[in-house]
Design a protein around this motif. Structure first.
Motif, PDB file in Angstrom:
ATOM      1  N   TRP A   1      -0.201  13.684   0.529  1.00  0.00           N
ATOM      2  CA  TRP A   1      -1.245  13.002  -0.245  1.00  0.00           C
ATOM      3  C   TRP A   1      -2.540  12.870   0.536  1.00  0.00           C
ATOM      4  O   TRP A   1      -3.593  12.588  -0.040  1.00  0.00           O
ATOM      5  CB  TRP A   1      -0.752  11.610  -0.670  1.00  0.00           C
ATOM      6  CG  TRP A   1       0.549  11.629  -1.397  1.00  0.00           C
ATOM      7  CD1 TRP A   1       1.783  11.359  -0.875  1.00  0.00           C
ATOM      8  CD2 TRP A   1       0.769  11.928  -2.789  1.00  0.00           C
ATOM      9  NE1 TRP A   1       2.757  11.483  -1.849  1.00  0.00           N
ATOM     10  CE2 TRP A   1       2.168  11.821  -3.035  1.00  0.00           C
ATOM     11  CE3 TRP A   1      -0.079  12.279  -3.845  1.00  0.00           C
ATOM     12  CZ2 TRP A   1       2.735  12.062  -4.286  1.00  0.00           C
ATOM     13  CZ3 TRP A   1       0.490  12.506  -5.097  1.00  0.00           C
ATOM     14  CH2 TRP A   1       1.880  12.404  -5.298  1.00  0.00           C
TER      15      TRP A   1
ATOM     16  N   VAL B   1       5.142   9.164  -5.272  1.00  0.00           N
ATOM     17  CA  VAL B   1       4.995   8.909  -3.835  1.00  0.00           C
ATOM     18  C   VAL B   1       6.315   8.386  -3.287  1.00  0.00           C
ATOM     19  O   VAL B   1       6.872   7.408  -3.803  1.00  0.00           O
ATOM     20  CB  VAL B   1       3.870   7.883  -3.574  1.00  0.00           C
ATOM     21  CG1 VAL B   1       3.642   7.716  -2.078  1.00  0.00           C
ATOM     22  CG2 VAL B   1       2.587   8.321  -4.261  1.00  0.00           C
ATOM     23  N   ARG B   2       6.828   9.045  -2.246  1.00  0.00           N
ATOM     24  CA  ARG B   2       8.112   8.639  -1.659  1.00  0.00           C
ATOM     25  C   ARG B   2       7.889   7.531  -0.641  1.00  0.00           C
ATOM     26  O   ARG B   2       6.790   7.338  -0.135  1.00  0.00           O
ATOM     27  CB  ARG B   2       8.795   9.845  -1.010  1.00  0.00           C
ATOM     28  CG  ARG B   2       8.895  11.052  -1.916  1.00  0.00           C
ATOM     29  CD  ARG B   2       9.520  10.687  -3.235  1.00  0.00           C
ATOM     30  NE  ARG B   2       9.512  11.803  -4.181  1.00  0.00           N
ATOM     31  CZ  ARG B   2      10.620  12.380  -4.620  1.00  0.00           C
ATOM     32  NH1 ARG B   2      11.798  11.956  -4.231  1.00  0.00           N
ATOM     33  NH2 ARG B   2      10.536  13.362  -5.501  1.00  0.00           N
ATOM     34  N   SER B   3       8.999   6.899  -0.270  1.00  0.00           N
ATOM     35  CA  SER B   3       8.885   5.785   0.656  1.00  0.00           C
ATOM     36  C   SER B   3       8.242   6.211   1.975  1.00  0.00           C
ATOM     37  O   SER B   3       7.328   5.555   2.483  1.00  0.00           O
ATOM     38  CB  SER B   3      10.262   5.179   0.922  1.00  0.00           C
ATOM     39  OG  SER B   3      10.104   4.011   1.690  1.00  0.00           O
TER      40      SER B   3
ATOM     41  N   GLU C   1       6.225   8.452   2.427  1.00  0.00           N
ATOM     42  CA  GLU C   1       4.816   8.762   2.185  1.00  0.00           C
ATOM     43  C   GLU C   1       3.970   7.497   2.044  1.00  0.00           C
ATOM     44  O   GLU C   1       2.810   7.463   2.450  1.00  0.00           O
ATOM     45  CB  GLU C   1       4.692   9.644   0.944  1.00  0.00           C
ATOM     46  CG  GLU C   1       5.436  10.968   1.128  1.00  0.00           C
ATOM     47  CD  GLU C   1       5.350  11.891  -0.063  1.00  0.00           C
ATOM     48  OE1 GLU C   1       5.151  13.087   0.146  1.00  0.00           O
ATOM     49  OE2 GLU C   1       5.508  11.425  -1.219  1.00  0.00           O
ATOM     50  N   LEU C   2       4.569   6.459   1.461  1.00  0.00           N
ATOM     51  CA  LEU C   2       3.861   5.176   1.416  1.00  0.00           C
ATOM     52  C   LEU C   2       3.626   4.676   2.838  1.00  0.00           C
ATOM     53  O   LEU C   2       2.556   4.153   3.164  1.00  0.00           O
ATOM     54  CB  LEU C   2       4.671   4.134   0.641  1.00  0.00           C
ATOM     55  CG  LEU C   2       4.569   4.118  -0.876  1.00  0.00           C
ATOM     56  CD1 LEU C   2       5.472   3.017  -1.431  1.00  0.00           C
ATOM     57  CD2 LEU C   2       3.134   3.899  -1.347  1.00  0.00           C
TER      58      LEU C   2
ATOM     59  N   ASN D   1      -0.829   3.688  -7.250  1.00  0.00           N
ATOM     60  CA  ASN D   1       0.310   4.357  -6.650  1.00  0.00           C
ATOM     61  C   ASN D   1       1.568   4.177  -7.491  1.00  0.00           C
ATOM     62  O   ASN D   1       1.994   3.050  -7.724  1.00  0.00           O
ATOM     63  CB  ASN D   1       0.574   3.696  -5.291  1.00  0.00           C
ATOM     64  CG  ASN D   1       0.394   4.673  -4.163  1.00  0.00           C
ATOM     65  OD1 ASN D   1       0.630   5.873  -4.343  1.00  0.00           O
ATOM     66  ND2 ASN D   1      -0.004   4.168  -3.020  1.00  0.00           N
TER      67      ASN D   1
ATOM     68  N   SER E   1       5.279   4.907  -7.046  1.00  0.00           N
ATOM     69  CA  SER E   1       6.242   5.374  -6.045  1.00  0.00           C
ATOM     70  C   SER E   1       7.565   5.735  -6.715  1.00  0.00           C
ATOM     71  O   SER E   1       7.862   5.285  -7.826  1.00  0.00           O
ATOM     72  CB  SER E   1       6.454   4.303  -4.983  1.00  0.00           C
ATOM     73  OG  SER E   1       7.020   3.150  -5.571  1.00  0.00           O
TER      74      SER E   1
ATOM     75  N   ASN F   1      11.764   6.174  -5.717  1.00  0.00           N
ATOM     76  CA  ASN F   1      12.847   6.098  -4.735  1.00  0.00           C
ATOM     77  C   ASN F   1      13.532   7.453  -4.652  1.00  0.00           C
ATOM     78  O   ASN F   1      13.801   8.083  -5.675  1.00  0.00           O
ATOM     79  CB  ASN F   1      13.867   5.043  -5.161  1.00  0.00           C
ATOM     80  CG  ASN F   1      13.329   3.643  -4.958  1.00  0.00           C
ATOM     81  OD1 ASN F   1      12.805   3.317  -3.892  1.00  0.00           O
ATOM     82  ND2 ASN F   1      13.434   2.812  -5.985  1.00  0.00           N
TER      83      ASN F   1
ATOM     84  N   VAL G   1      12.133   2.687  -1.432  1.00  0.00           N
ATOM     85  CA  VAL G   1      10.745   2.284  -1.213  1.00  0.00           C
ATOM     86  C   VAL G   1      10.698   0.878  -0.629  1.00  0.00           C
ATOM     87  O   VAL G   1      11.262  -0.058  -1.190  1.00  0.00           O
ATOM     88  CB  VAL G   1       9.945   2.376  -2.537  1.00  0.00           C
ATOM     89  CG1 VAL G   1       8.578   1.710  -2.389  1.00  0.00           C
ATOM     90  CG2 VAL G   1       9.783   3.839  -2.947  1.00  0.00           C
TER      91      VAL G   1
ATOM     92  N   SER H   1       3.869  -0.878  -4.090  1.00  0.00           N
ATOM     93  CA  SER H   1       3.139   0.136  -4.853  1.00  0.00           C
ATOM     94  C   SER H   1       2.853  -0.469  -6.217  1.00  0.00           C
ATOM     95  O   SER H   1       3.416  -1.510  -6.568  1.00  0.00           O
ATOM     96  CB  SER H   1       3.973   1.417  -4.979  1.00  0.00           C
ATOM     97  OG  SER H   1       5.212   1.142  -5.589  1.00  0.00           O
TER      98      SER H   1
ATOM     99  N   ASN I   1       6.990   1.163  -9.310  1.00  0.00           N
ATOM    100  CA  ASN I   1       8.063   1.852  -8.588  1.00  0.00           C
ATOM    101  C   ASN I   1       9.068   2.389  -9.605  1.00  0.00           C
ATOM    102  O   ASN I   1       9.454   1.697 -10.545  1.00  0.00           O
ATOM    103  CB  ASN I   1       8.747   0.871  -7.619  1.00  0.00           C
ATOM    104  CG  ASN I   1       9.972   1.488  -6.971  1.00  0.00           C
ATOM    105  OD1 ASN I   1      11.101   1.132  -7.285  1.00  0.00           O
ATOM    106  ND2 ASN I   1       9.745   2.429  -6.097  1.00  0.00           N
TER     107      ASN I   1
END
Ligand code: SF4
Ligand code: SF4
Ligand code: SF4
Ligand code: SF4
Ligand code: SF4
Lengths: 373, 264
Positions: free
Chosen positions: A79, A117-119, A121-122, A151, A153, A155, A174, A178, A181
């Motif tokens: 990202w 967005v994956r954990s 990546e957060l 965002n 996200s 899981n 996550v 965000s 989720n």
């Protein structure tokens, strides 16, 4: 906010709502034989039914036995390219009637919504926030992109072989806030998302979705799906205790392992550019032929290049040994001193996208083994 | 103003003219170039020749004949700055493949009257004969980079030309690596940037036309190609021996591959 259920068939409504709200929506797409993050306009753009198999120096897409939207793991790119573009002009200057006139760049881009967005990546975005926003000289473009970011996200319910967020304590569930989720649940009978809003903006969007309350069974199914990803990592080769890594590296700055990896490493910089936390950039000034116009550009750089450590008179890190050591010790050790947390979130990109399959977790093992000798 | 204009000469040695054509190809910018500099010698563009000395000489081509050995010395003597452009001028070019064989045999095979042919046994880069102030890589060069070198020369600043891997340009352009996603052997990790990752952007692996990057490691790349991508040594040697066959890093890697890993 309560956890709700959104039928998989209604996922597109989430995307449409975000578009109507004025967001440019970015999500995973199937492109160039990989999953990439790119602009999307509907759920049909998502790589439904496709998964990735990543290994050292290898990334392959294949069709999944099911029709999950997010059955794949982290994309080839990250990202960061949307928050801090790979190349950007910082300012222009021109000579007008003997005066030097400067023109700064402004951010005209629409607000961004990330979906998927994956954990890890957060965590990577949080790490870049510390670099770009929390310092004494915030990066205005990054800050404005980041502050307006929405965002969504997801899981992870599947890990690929290169994933090691479980070792870096950044996933697969996550663990940072965000706006919304999602957990995707899919089996022979059903396909739905568990939806949880994590901010007022997220609540506003979720309220407009055709959801129903999630019962205990549905929530349990979500937990089990995430547990499956965790177990994949815990039983894989890249599961390790990362708590002493900083000290390990500091004790081994002269390990023979550095010579060994330098034999194999191409100092090509793919790892640093694929990494979602690496933040280094170079600044290039240029003039045009007339000499009346000058521009300053910023572009992603890497500690694997010669120019990176060039100061007056020469380059400090000439050898590949010193460059690889810089990269790895920065990620896993000096980053902690600099920012208070590791610079690695365990996404595995540097492993899969290294054109000669160098694996940061394996190098760590080598250093540990060499020390034990 | 014209009295203060820098004079530029463009020279051709053994080459295909492709790099000089890059300069002619700068249609939009050519007027600006002509306004800023006096093109004193450029046979490809004009038969007008002004005598030296020149502020900047742009040299295309490699040294392959006895006459060129002398001409390059005279070019150097007449030039304040000398920039070598293209794979021929910076590494000997594709014609440096002759360095690996006996040229006399080839001449006898190709020409009806070999006695008319006067040529050297090798094709060598300009830097092997005279001091070169800057080398611009590529086969052919990238015209934007040439304009950058000329602009930098005019403003007496360092040209913004990076010597890192093509991979960096590839990643900056958003290409998903062809090697890792498809197992295609791509020379990008050992090749000098400058083209903007032209080939990978068009879905084709790099074949190294910009020559070796700084600090290249072709042996490690070749080993991975053999062990993990199933590429045979002939194909690897072909990749090393093309436009930059005589560049030491590629030359030596090909030799080692040829002799099974031992240095020659
Ligand atoms: S160092 Fe590698 S595994 Fe860690 S965050 Fe960067 S790319 Fe991911
Ligand atoms: S590892 Fe290298 S490229 Fe990445 S942030 Fe550190 S110094 Fe920069
Ligand atoms: S570790 Fe791999 S990706 Fe990184 S510079 Fe070395 S060869 Fe390139
Ligand atoms: S496709 Fe080639 S140039 Fe691009 S990153 Fe891969 S190896 Fe490097
Ligand atoms: S990608 Fe490689 S072969 Fe293609 S133009 Fe660039 S340097 Fe030449």
């Amino acid at each position: 906010m309560q956890t709700a259920i959104l039928a998989a068939a209604d996922l597109d409504q989430l995307i449409q709502l975000l578009i109507v709200e004025g967001f440019q929506v970015i999500g995973p797409v199937r492109d160039q034989h990989a999953i990439l993050y790119d602009q999307i306009s509907s759920a049909a753009d998502l790589p439904q039914g496709w998964i990735d198999q990543q290994e050292k120096g290898s990334y392959r897409l294949e069709q999944s036995p099911n029709q999950a939207y997010f059955g794949h793991t982290v994309a080839a790119n990250s990202w960061k390219k949307f928050l801090n573009p790979p190349r950007r002009r910082l300012w222009r200057a021109s000579r007008e009637n003997g005066q030097l006139v400067f023109q700064a760049e402004s951010n005209e881009a629409p607000p961004l919504a990330f979906i998927g967005v994956r954990s890890c990546e957060l965590h990577a975005i949080r790490i870049q926030d510390a670099v770009y926003i929390q310092g004494s000289h915030p990066d205005e473009l990054y800050r404005s992109n980041r502050q307006r970011l929405f965002n969504v996200s997801v899981n992870c319910t599947r890990a690929t072989a290169t994933c090691f967020c479980a070792s870096m304590n950044t996933g697969p569930e996550v663990s940072l806030p965000s706006d919304i989720n999602l957990t995707e649940v899919i089996d022979a009978e059903q396909h739905y998302f568990l939806v949880k809003a994590g901010s007022p903006a997220g609540e506003r969007i979720v309220a407009q979705l055709p959801t129903r309350a999630a019962d205990q069974t549905a929530q349990q199914a979500g937990r089990e799906a995430i547990g499956a990803a965790l177990q994949q990592m815990q039983t894989g080769p890249r599961y390790f205790d990362s708590s002493d890594v900083k000290e390990l590296l500091y004790r081994n700055l002269e390990s023979p392992s550095w010579d060994d990896v330098a034999e194999r490493c191409l100092s090509c910089a793919n790892c640093t550019l694929a990494c979602p936390t690496c933040f280094c950039s170079a600044v290039e000034d240029s003039t045009d032929l007339t000499g009346d116009h000058a521009e300053r550009w910023q572009r992603w750089d890497s500690c694997f290049t010669n120019d990176f450590s060039y100061i007056h008179g020469g380059t400090i890190r000439e050898s590949t040994r010193s460059r690889y050591r810089q990269w790895m010790t920065h990620k896993l050790a000096t980053w902690i001193d600099q920012f208070g947390h590791s610079g690695c979130v365990g996404c595995g990109r540097c492993i899969s996208w290294c054109p000669v399959g160098i694996d940061i977790t394996e190098e760590l093992l080598h250093i540990r083994a060499a020390e034990a000798k | 103003m014209s009295a203060a204009k820098a004079t530029v000469a463009v020279w051709k040695f053994s080459s295909c003219d492709g790099c000089q054509l890059s300069l002619l190809d700068c249609e939009d910018e050519l007027l600006a170039v002509a306004e800023q500099v006096e093109i004193a010698y450029f046979m490809e563009a004009s038969s007008r020749q002004l005598p030296g000395p020149y502020d900047l000489s742009i040299v295309e081509g490699s040294i392959t004949t006895p006459e060129q050995l002398e001409l390059i010395q005279s070019v150097r003597q007449q030039s304040r700055f000398l920039v070598a452009i293209g794979a021929c001028a910076t590494a000997g070019g594709i014609q440096a493949l002759r360095n690996l064989v006996d040229v006399k045999d080839y001449i006898a095979t190709v020409y009806a009257h070999p006695e008319y042919i006067s040529t050297l046994a090798t094709s060598t880069p300009i830097s092997e004969h005279v001091t070169v102030d800057f080398e611009l890589r590529g086969c052919p060069i990238n015209k934007q980079q040439l304009l950058e070198v000329i602009s930098a020369f005019l403003r007496q600043r360092r040209p913004q030309i990076s010597d890192h891997a093509v991979c960096i340009e590839c990643k900056l352009s958003g290409v998903a690596c062809l090697t890792t996603s498809r197992g295609l052997p791509c020379m990008g990790p050992v090749t000098h940037a400058g083209c903007g990752a032209l080939c990978p952007r068009y879905d084709r692996p790099c074949f190294g036309c910009y020559g070796p990057k700084e600090n290249p490691n072709p042996d490690a790349m070749s080993q991975w190609w053999q062990a993990s991508l199933g590429v045979d040594s002939v194909k690897i040697i072909e990749n090393m021996r093309n436009f930059n066959a005589a560049a030491p890093a590629f030359h030596n890697a090909a030799e080692r591959m040829n002799t099974g890993g031992k240095d020659d």
